[in-house]
Design an enzyme around this catalytic site. Structure first.
Site, mmCIF file in Angstrom:
data_model
loop_
_atom_site.group_PDB
_atom_site.id
_atom_site.type_symbol
_atom_site.label_atom_id
_atom_site.label_comp_id
_atom_site.label_asym_id
_atom_site.label_seq_id
_atom_site.Cartn_x
_atom_site.Cartn_y
_atom_site.Cartn_z
ATOM 1 N N SER A 256 0.839 -1.198 0.000
ATOM 2 C CA SER A 256 0.000 0.000 0.000
ATOM 3 C C SER A 256 0.872 1.245 0.000
ATOM 4 O O SER A 256 2.083 1.166 0.198
ATOM 5 C CB SER A 256 -0.877 0.012 1.249
ATOM 6 O OG SER A 256 -0.052 0.238 2.381
ATOM 7 N N LYS A 257 0.218 2.380 -0.200
ATOM 8 C CA LYS A 257 0.950 3.657 -0.163
ATOM 9 C C LYS A 257 1.650 3.808 1.189
ATOM 10 O O LYS A 257 2.752 4.320 1.278
ATOM 11 C CB LYS A 257 -0.030 4.811 -0.363
ATOM 12 C CG LYS A 257 -0.378 5.052 -1.811
ATOM 13 C CD LYS A 257 -0.195 6.540 -2.165
ATOM 14 C CE LYS A 257 -0.199 6.756 -3.662
ATOM 15 N NZ LYS A 257 -1.525 6.710 -4.274
ATOM 16 N N ARG A 258 0.941 3.370 2.243
ATOM 17 C CA ARG A 258 1.517 3.495 3.590
ATOM 18 C C ARG A 258 2.750 2.595 3.744
ATOM 19 O O ARG A 258 3.750 3.001 4.329
ATOM 20 C CB ARG A 258 0.453 3.146 4.648
ATOM 21 C CG ARG A 258 0.206 4.313 5.599
ATOM 22 C CD ARG A 258 -0.711 3.928 6.733
ATOM 23 N NE ARG A 258 0.012 3.329 7.840
ATOM 24 C CZ ARG A 258 -0.267 2.130 8.337
ATOM 25 N NH1 ARG A 258 -1.229 1.405 7.830
ATOM 26 N NH2 ARG A 258 0.421 1.671 9.358
ATOM 27 N N GLN A 261 5.632 4.208 2.123
ATOM 28 C CA GLN A 261 6.187 5.271 2.944
ATOM 29 C C GLN A 261 7.017 4.678 4.080
ATOM 30 O O GLN A 261 8.108 5.142 4.396
ATOM 31 C CB GLN A 261 5.043 6.163 3.470
ATOM 32 C CG GLN A 261 5.470 7.559 3.886
ATOM 33 C CD GLN A 261 6.422 8.222 2.878
ATOM 34 O OE1 GLN A 261 6.238 8.115 1.671
ATOM 35 N NE2 GLN A 261 7.475 8.871 3.368
#
Ligand code: GLU
Length: 494
Positions: A256-258, A261
Site C-alpha cells: 500500500s501507499k503506507r 512510505q
C-alpha cells in the site's frame, strides 16, 4: 507474438515521483520497443490539474535518463504525434467525445454536483455501489446540444448498455468478462472541459498508433470500459498487458501507499531518486525490477540491458502478485558493481566521494577503485571505505592501537621500526615487506596481527580497509612513511 516493431508509450501522470512500479512499466515498454526495433514514447498525462506536482515531470525524465531508457518520441524530443502532453490536446479529446455523442455512445449530462452527491448517498444507504443513475441519458440529444450551446455547465458521459456483458482481453490474464450493469456511465469530459484518463488515454493510444499498452493493474477494474470505448469508436485494440501487482516484502498483502512510505522511512529505496541517493547502479535496478514479475528461465538472474533487450518477452510475464525483495536489490548491486570495468566504476564512485566531502585525486582514483570494487555493495559506502586516500592526514584513534598486548611505548617503537624497514626496501610490497614485518613482530614480542593492525590504523585511521599492500601502493612510499611517522610521534606522546 509477432515481432513487428512495437509502438509503446510510458504515460505517467505528473502527480508524484517515479517509483518502482512505474519504473518497471517504463522498462518493459522500453525493452519491447528496442527488441522489435520499435518506438518508445513518453506521454505526459497531465489532465488532473488538482493533483499536479510541478517537479514531477522533471523527476520522471531524470529517472528515465538515469535508467538508460531513452525516449524516441515525447515532449522534449517531439515526434509525428506531437503534442505529447495531454493538457495540450484538449480540442482533440473534445472532438472525439462529440463523435461518441453523435453515434449514441455518449451524452451530455447537466446534473449538478449537489444532485450527484445526493444520488450517491441514497445509493450507499441502499447498499448499492455508487453509480450514475442515468437521468440525462433520456434527454433529447437536440435539446441537450442546445443547452450546451447556451453555455450551460455540463459534462460528457459514456453511455454503457444496461444489458449484456463486456469481455476485455488481457494478454496475461485472458478474458475478463463483466456484466454491463456493473459498468458506470463514466465522465469522459469534465465540466472544466478537460478529458479524463478513460477518454484521453484511449484516444491518444489510438492516434499515436500504440500497439501494446503496458500499464499498472490498478486499471483492471476499468479495463472493460476502455475496451468499450475502443469499440464505440470502431478502433482496433492494442495488446493490453497488466503486469503483476507488488506485494509487501514478506509476501503478505498488496504493497500500500503506507507500506511504501514505511519502507522508505526504514531506508529502502522506493523512488528512482532514492536509488541514486542510496548508491544503487541503474544496471542493478533494471535487473532487479525486470525480475519482479518476469523471468527468463528458472535459473538466469544476471541480466545486462542488452541481455534484457534480447531475452525479454511478454509471454513470460507472470501476472501473479510479486513480493518486493530489497535484499535482492543489494545482491544485484554487488554483482553489477563487480561487472563494471574499473575505469567505469571509478567514474561512478567519484560523485559519491565528493558528496561525502572528499576532494578526489584523479591520478589515484582508478587504483582506489580497483582496490575497493570487489567489496563495494553500494556506491554510498566508498567514502567510509576509502575516503582516507583523499585526506592529507588521517585522524588516529590511539585506543585502537594501544591495547592490553601493546602499550603506547611499544606501539611507538613498532611504528618507527616499520618506518626503518620500509625505508630499507626499494619498493614496499607484499614480496619485499610481508615476511620482514612478520619477523619484526616476533622480534618485538608482538603478534603479526598487531603490526598489521597498527599499520592499517596509521595509514587509514580506520579499522576496516582494503588490503594493506594495495593501500601502500596507492598512497606511495612518501605518504606511507609520513603517516607512520605521525603515528609514532603520537604514540610516543600518548
Ligand atoms: N497516467 C496513467 C497513470 O499514471 C497511465 C496509465 C497508462 O499507462 O495507461 O497511471
Amino acid at each position: 507474438m509477432s515481432n513487428k516493431p512495437a509502438r509503446v508509450r510510458f504515460a505517467p501522470s505528473p502527480t508524484g515521483y517515479l517509483h518502482l512500479g512505474g519504473a518497471r512499466t517504463a522498462l518493459y515498454d522500453y525493452l519491447l520497443a528496442k527488441q522489435t526495433g520499435g518506438t518508445f514514447i513518453l506521454r505526459i498525462e497531465d489532465t488532473d490539474q488538482k493533483r499536479y506536482v510541478p517537479e514531477a515531470e522533471e523527476n520522471f525524465k531524470n529517472a528515465l535518463r538515469w535508467m538508460g531508457l531513452t525516449t524516441d518520441e515525447g515532449p522534449d524530443v517531439g515526434g509525428p504525434h506531437a503534442p505529447y502532453r495531454q493538457s495540450k490536446r484538449k480540442a482533440i479529446y473534445r472532438e472525439h467525445a462529440e463523435r461518441l455523442i453523435e453515434n449514441d455512445h455518449a451524452f451530455y449530462c447537466f446534473c449538478s454536483p449537489e444532485r450527484l452527491s445526493k444520488v450517491r448517498e441514497e445509493q450507499l444507504a441502499n447498499h448499492e455501489t455508487p453509480h450514475y443513475d442515468g437521468k440525462c441519458r433520456q434527454l433529447d440529444p437536440a435539446e441537450a446540444a442546445q443547452r450546451v450551446a447556451n453555455g450551460e455547465s455540463h459534462v460528457i458521459r459514456f453511455k454503457v448498455p444496461h444489458e449484456g456483458t463486456t469481455t476485455a482481453h488481457d494478454f496475461l490474464r485472458g478474458d475478463i468478462t463483466v456484466e454491463n450493469k456493473v459498468l458506470d456511465d463514466i465522465v469522459l469530459i469534465k465540466s472544466d472541459g478537460l478529458a479524463v484518463y478513460h477518454l484521453a488515454a484511449m484516444v491518444d493510444d489510438h492516434l499515436m498508433g500504440i500497439t501494446h499498452v503496458i500499464r499498472g493493474s490498478e486499471w483492471l477494474p476499468t479495463f472493460p470500459l476502455h475496451k468499450r470505448i475502443y469499440d464505440a469508436f470502431g478502433w482496433e485494440e492494442p495488446v493490453w498487458v497488466h503486469p503483476s501487482v507488488f506485494l509487501k516484502p514478506d509476501g503478505k498483502g498488496k504493497l500500500s501507499k503506507r507500506d511504501i512510505q514505511k519502507a522508505r522511512e526504514s531506508g529502502y529505496p522506493v523512488f528512482i531518486e532514492d536509488m541514486v541517493e542510496m548508491g544503487y547502479l541503474p544496471e542493478a535496478v533494471n535487473n532487479w525490477i525486470a525480475l519482479i514479475g518476469w523471468s527468463y528461465d528458472d535459473k538466469t538472474e544476471f541480466f545486462t540491458m542488452d541481455d534484457l533487450i534480447e531475452k525479454f518477452s511478454l509471454e513470460k510475464l507472470n501476472p501473479a502478485p510479486a513480493a518486493i525483495n530489497f535484499s535482492k536489490l543489494d545482491h544485484f548491486n554487488g554483482i553489477h558493481i563487480r561487472n563494471l570495468e574499473v575505469e567505469d566504476f571509478a567514474q561512478r564512485i567519484k560523485p559519491y566521494f565528493e558528496k561525502a566531502g572528499y576532494t578526489v585525486n584523479d591520478a589515484i582514483l582508478p587504483k582506489v577503485a580497483a582496490a575497493i570494487q570487489e567489496r563495494t555493495k553500494k556506491l554510498t559506502e566508498v567514502g567510509d571505505m576509502a575516503g582516507f586516500f583523499f585526506k592529507d592526514e588521517v585522524e588516529l584513534a590511539v585506543d585502537r592501537i594501544v591495547n592490553k598486548k601493546m602499550n603506547a611505548e611499544q606501539a611507538a617503537e613498532a611504528a618507527q621500526r616499520i618506518v626503518q624497514l620500509f625505508n630499507a626496501v626499494p619498493e614496499i610490497n607484499a614480496d619485499t615487506s610481508e615476511q620482514p614485518l612478520r619477523n619484526l613482530a616476533k622480534e618485538l614480542g608482538l603478534k603479526a596481527g598487531h603490526i598489521f593492525g597498527l599499520l592499517r590504523e596509521a595509514l587509514t585511521g580506520q579499522k576496516v580497509s582494503p588490503p594493506l599492500f594495495d593501500i601502500i601502493d596507492i598512497l606511495g612510499k612518501e605518504k606511507t612513511i609520513a603517516r607512520l611517522e605521525k603515528a609514532a610521534k603520537m604514540m610516543s606522546e600518548a
